[in-house]
Design a protein around this motif. Structure first.
Motif, mmCIF file in Angstrom:
data_model
loop_
_atom_site.group_PDB
_atom_site.id
_atom_site.type_symbol
_atom_site.label_atom_id
_atom_site.label_comp_id
_atom_site.label_asym_id
_atom_site.label_seq_id
_atom_site.Cartn_x
_atom_site.Cartn_y
_atom_site.Cartn_z
ATOM 1 N N ASP A 1 0.834 -1.212 0.000
ATOM 2 C CA ASP A 1 0.000 0.000 0.000
ATOM 3 C C ASP A 1 0.870 1.266 0.000
ATOM 4 O O ASP A 1 0.558 2.240 -0.690
ATOM 5 N N GLU B 1 2.267 1.680 -3.417
ATOM 6 C CA GLU B 1 1.239 2.172 -4.348
ATOM 7 C C GLU B 1 1.065 3.682 -4.214
ATOM 8 O O GLU B 1 0.987 4.400 -5.215
ATOM 9 N N LYS C 1 -2.296 -9.532 -1.602
ATOM 10 C CA LYS C 1 -1.025 -8.830 -1.392
ATOM 11 C C LYS C 1 0.164 -9.746 -1.134
ATOM 12 O O LYS C 1 1.307 -9.325 -1.263
#
Ligand code: URA
Ligand code: SF4
Length: 187
Positions: free
Chosen positions: A4, A7, A32
């Motif tokens: 995350d 990203e 993930k």
């Protein structure tokens, strides 16, 4: 760093000219810590609009193949592309664009640590498996690269253009499933 966090960092990327044409950057999606990672070519129109990989007609076919062997982006695979921003008019991403964007993919790979990578189509297979990879000749065969099993298969867009290849492509997804079972990978 988590996926995350990566990203968030990637979302502002302007490292190559493809950033200029994007509506949304398409980072990747799925489990993930998936043992199976799929790598396509680049976002098309629908992907660019939604910020998600493989959500157009090709994506629907890809999801069908996955479901037929009990795989899905919700449960056990992660899906990304060679480039994260849509090439103009859906042209192939240029080698130099791939060379720049692959740094993001490498970082994704290092966090996810998949055991198997499926190259969806010629573009990723030639970049990640071998420069002279021929989908028609080498699809469905696994090669070990530094402890990661790599396989290339037909791109669903190519199957939509030539449905005669659908059965051959299906065999590749069956082969993937067999490999998963052979290696005792829990999915
Ligand atoms: N084709 C690709 O290669 N990737 C996508 O995300 C969509 C279509
Ligand atoms: Fe950055 Fe990749 Fe988008 Fe180019 S395609 S701007 S390298 S994220």
């Amino acid at each position: 760093m988590t996926l995350d966090e990566l990203e968030l960092e990637c979302k502002n990327c302007r490292k190559c000219a493809l950033c200029e044409g994007r509506t949304n950057l398409v980072f990747g999606t799925g489990k993930k810590d998936a043992d199976i990672m799929l790598i396509g070519e680049g976002p098309g129109e629908n992907e660019d609009l939604q910020g998600q990989p493989f959500v157009g007609r090709s994506g629907q076919l890809l999801d069908k193949f996955l479901a037929s062997v009990d795989l899905s982006r919700d449960k056990n695979v992660y899906i990304a592309n060679m480039v994260k921003c849509r090439p103009p008019h859906n042209r192939d991403p240029k080698p130099e664009e791939q060379d720049i964007c692959i740094e993001w993919l490498r970082k994704q790979f290092k966090i996810i640590r998949p055991k198997i990578i499926v190259c969806v189509g010629r573009i990723s297979a030639q970049r990640l498996i071998s420069p002279d990879f021929r989908v028609t000749k080498e699809h469905g065969t696994f090669v070990d690269k530094n402890g990661v099993l790599m396989m290339g298969t037909y791109h669903p867009a190519a199957i939509l253009r030539n449905p005669n290849n659908k059965e051959l492509a299906f065999q590749d997804w069956l082969a993937l499933r067999e490999k998963i079972d052979e290696l005792g990978i829990e999915i």
